[in-house]
Design a protein around this motif. Sequence first.
Motif, PDB file in Angstrom:
ATOM      1  N   GLU A 237       8.420  15.484  23.591  1.00 36.09           N
ATOM      2  CA  GLU A 237       7.412  14.506  23.965  1.00 36.09           C
ATOM      3  C   GLU A 237       7.142  13.618  22.757  1.00 36.09           C
ATOM      4  N   THR A 238       7.647  12.398  22.840  1.00 36.68           N
ATOM      5  CA  THR A 238       7.536  11.468  21.718  1.00 36.68           C
ATOM      6  C   THR A 238       6.842  10.190  22.173  1.00 36.68           C
ATOM      7  N   GLU A 239       5.935   9.721  21.361  1.00 38.66           N
ATOM      8  CA  GLU A 239       5.254   8.459  21.621  1.00 38.66           C
ATOM      9  C   GLU A 239       5.459   7.537  20.423  1.00 38.66           C
ATOM     10  N   TRP A 240       5.526   6.242  20.693  1.00 37.14           N
ATOM     11  CA  TRP A 240       5.670   5.272  19.615  1.00 37.14           C
ATOM     12  C   TRP A 240       4.911   4.001  19.964  1.00 37.14           C
ATOM     13  N   GLN A 241       4.595   3.235  18.943  1.00 35.90           N
ATOM     14  CA  GLN A 241       3.943   1.942  19.136  1.00 35.90           C
ATOM     15  C   GLN A 241       4.084   1.127  17.859  1.00 35.90           C
ATOM     16  N   ILE A 242       3.988  -0.201  18.039  1.00 36.31           N
ATOM     17  CA  ILE A 242       3.921  -1.117  16.906  1.00 36.31           C
ATOM     18  C   ILE A 242       2.447  -1.488  16.761  1.00 36.31           C
ATOM     19  N   VAL A 243       1.799  -0.924  15.762  1.00 34.95           N
ATOM     20  CA  VAL A 243       0.360  -1.163  15.569  1.00 34.95           C
ATOM     21  C   VAL A 243       0.169  -2.543  14.948  1.00 34.95           C
ATOM     22  N   ALA A 244      -0.582  -3.392  15.622  1.00 35.59           N
ATOM     23  CA  ALA A 244      -0.840  -4.748  15.127  1.00 35.59           C
ATOM     24  C   ALA A 244      -1.727  -4.694  13.885  1.00 35.59           C
ATOM     25  N   PRO A 245      -1.482  -5.567  12.906  1.00 36.40           N
ATOM     26  CA  PRO A 245      -2.317  -5.580  11.707  1.00 36.40           C
ATOM     27  C   PRO A 245      -3.671  -6.220  11.975  1.00 36.40           C
ATOM     28  N   ALA A 246      -4.678  -5.779  11.246  1.00 38.12           N
ATOM     29  CA  ALA A 246      -5.987  -6.422  11.295  1.00 38.12           C
ATOM     30  C   ALA A 246      -5.950  -7.688  10.449  1.00 38.12           C
ATOM     31  N   ASN A 247      -6.945  -8.537  10.605  1.00 39.42           N
ATOM     32  CA  ASN A 247      -6.946  -9.834   9.912  1.00 39.42           C
ATOM     33  C   ASN A 247      -6.896  -9.714   8.400  1.00 39.42           C
ATOM     34  N   ASN A 248      -7.454  -8.622   7.857  1.00 42.49           N
ATOM     35  CA  ASN A 248      -7.491  -8.468   6.403  1.00 42.49           C
ATOM     36  C   ASN A 248      -6.448  -7.486   5.875  1.00 42.49           C
ATOM     37  N   ASP A 249      -5.530  -7.043   6.721  1.00 50.46           N
ATOM     38  CA  ASP A 249      -4.491  -6.118   6.277  1.00 50.46           C
ATOM     39  C   ASP A 249      -3.501  -6.835   5.362  1.00 50.46           C
ATOM     40  N   ARG A 250      -3.038  -6.118   4.338  1.00 46.21           N
ATOM     41  CA  ARG A 250      -2.111  -6.678   3.365  1.00 46.21           C
ATOM     42  C   ARG A 250      -0.742  -6.032   3.495  1.00 46.21           C
ATOM     43  N   ASN A 251       0.263  -6.752   3.052  1.00 42.94           N
ATOM     44  CA  ASN A 251       1.596  -6.187   2.886  1.00 42.94           C
ATOM     45  C   ASN A 251       1.532  -5.207   1.720  1.00 42.94           C
ATOM     46  N   PRO A 252       1.751  -3.899   1.955  1.00 41.72           N
ATOM     47  CA  PRO A 252       1.637  -2.919   0.869  1.00 41.72           C
ATOM     48  C   PRO A 252       2.534  -3.241  -0.320  1.00 41.72           C
ATOM     49  N   GLY A 253       3.661  -3.900  -0.059  1.00 37.06           N
ATOM     50  CA  GLY A 253       4.575  -4.231  -1.142  1.00 37.06           C
ATOM     51  C   GLY A 253       4.071  -5.329  -2.055  1.00 37.06           C
ATOM     52  N   GLU A 254       3.030  -6.057  -1.641  1.00 38.49           N
ATOM     53  CA  GLU A 254       2.487  -7.135  -2.464  1.00 38.49           C
ATOM     54  C   GLU A 254       1.128  -6.786  -3.065  1.00 38.49           C
ATOM     55  N   ILE A 255       0.707  -5.541  -2.904  1.00 38.41           N
ATOM     56  CA  ILE A 255      -0.547  -5.096  -3.510  1.00 38.41           C
ATOM     57  C   ILE A 255      -0.251  -4.597  -4.924  1.00 38.41           C
ATOM     58  N   ALA A 256      -0.894  -5.173  -5.891  1.00 36.61           N
ATOM     59  CA  ALA A 256      -0.625  -4.847  -7.286  1.00 36.61           C
ATOM     60  C   ALA A 256      -1.186  -3.484  -7.668  1.00 36.61           C
ATOM     61  N   ASP A 257      -0.510  -2.832  -8.607  1.00 36.48           N
ATOM     62  CA  ASP A 257      -1.000  -1.582  -9.162  1.00 36.48           C
ATOM     63  C   ASP A 257      -2.235  -1.867 -10.015  1.00 36.48           C
ATOM     64  N   ALA A 258      -3.246  -1.016  -9.902  1.00 36.91           N
ATOM     65  CA  ALA A 258      -4.495  -1.223 -10.647  1.00 36.91           C
ATOM     66  C   ALA A 258      -4.257  -1.264 -12.154  1.00 36.91           C
ATOM     67  N   ALA A 259      -3.294  -0.468 -12.637  1.00 37.10           N
ATOM     68  CA  ALA A 259      -2.997  -0.456 -14.070  1.00 37.10           C
ATOM     69  C   ALA A 259      -2.411  -1.786 -14.521  1.00 37.10           C
ATOM     70  N   ASP A 260      -1.610  -2.424 -13.646  1.00 33.92           N
ATOM     71  CA  ASP A 260      -1.038  -3.723 -13.987  1.00 33.92           C
ATOM     72  C   ASP A 260      -2.123  -4.788 -14.089  1.00 33.92           C
ATOM     73  N   VAL A 261      -3.075  -4.746 -13.153  1.00 35.68           N
ATOM     74  CA  VAL A 261      -4.165  -5.723 -13.169  1.00 35.68           C
ATOM     75  C   VAL A 261      -5.014  -5.540 -14.427  1.00 35.68           C
ATOM     76  N   ALA A 262      -5.261  -4.274 -14.783  1.00 36.42           N
ATOM     77  CA  ALA A 262      -6.046  -3.997 -15.986  1.00 36.42           C
ATOM     78  C   ALA A 262      -5.318  -4.481 -17.239  1.00 36.42           C
TER      79      ALA A 262
END
Length: 345
Positions: A237-262
């Motif tokens: 029994e398998t279920e799948w879906q493409i969850v739509a992003p919310a308006n403020n959701d970010r591309n995880p690959g473009e979120i900077a590491d906190a250490a880099d920002v510091a």
Amino acid sequence: MPKPPKPTYLYRTDGCALFYPGQVSLVFGDPESGKTWICLACVAEVLSHGHSALVIDLDHNGPHSTIARLIMLGAPETALRDPARFRYAEPEDGAELVAIVHDASTWKPDVVVLDSLGEIVPLFGRSSNNPDDFTLVHSLVMKPLAMGGAAVLCIDHLAKGAESRAQGSTGTAAKRRAIGGISLRVTLRDAFVPGKGGAAYLVVNKDRHGGVRANCPTGDKEPLAGTFVMTSNGEDETEWQIVAPANNDRNPGEIADAADVAALAALDPRPASVRDVKERMKWRSERANAALKAWRELPDPACSPFPTPGVGERGTEPDGTCSICHTGMFNLGDGATTHPVCGAR
């Protein structure tokens, strides 16, 4: 003027679709990131809605594995048994692949999956890195399928080099030019485990007609198009879906590491551009751009990339140099608004 095509296949939870009919689209990412699962989910969806599909297996997944996955994803078994609705092919050479493409022109499948793109060009004895070779094979395979009305989903691998990965899939840049629909970058979120499921992010690398990007959050170079989530209880029994992003959701690959920002916040003088960050921090473009963007969005005025009012004259130090890039600066009068070196206002 004719209206641009609209995506009509592989629907998200908000009712917006990802793939265009009559266009060649690309789904690329690292191995085991979920690329094939996503494309087969599209096949299962169209078969469930009364449409037709063709799977051309060049990655040697095999008919047993492919059919088992489609059934797991909810494809009707009656449709899988009907050659007017579904066909699976595993060509051995270029001539056989061309024959399959010619056959498709007679029964016109709505969706065609090519798995994978990196195996197609060598099948004709050509090089995947040669733009002329790829263009030739495109005209023999992908273009005729799309002209027949199919949404052609090409699965491809991500380049290995850090700078190349930022651009897209492996091989010649002619691949990107050949995309008439959408190019989706797939990034693993949760590993796909038999009996448990998995999840992967889908981000827009290219969208020629803008029909998908228009329904994605803004702010990222490659916005998040959705999250493919598959769950299983281990009992078929398998279920799948493409969850739509919310308006403020970010591309995880473009979120900077906190250490880099510091690290950027601690720089003196302050960073002025992506090139400046790359040279001083010895980072690659993608990392430098993400960190600089996050640093510029910091609420702390001390970390702001813009001149601080009241320091010297409109952003100048007392000695007449720019407070941002510390280069020589003319006297900014009422008619001047932007520093010619760093762009500070």
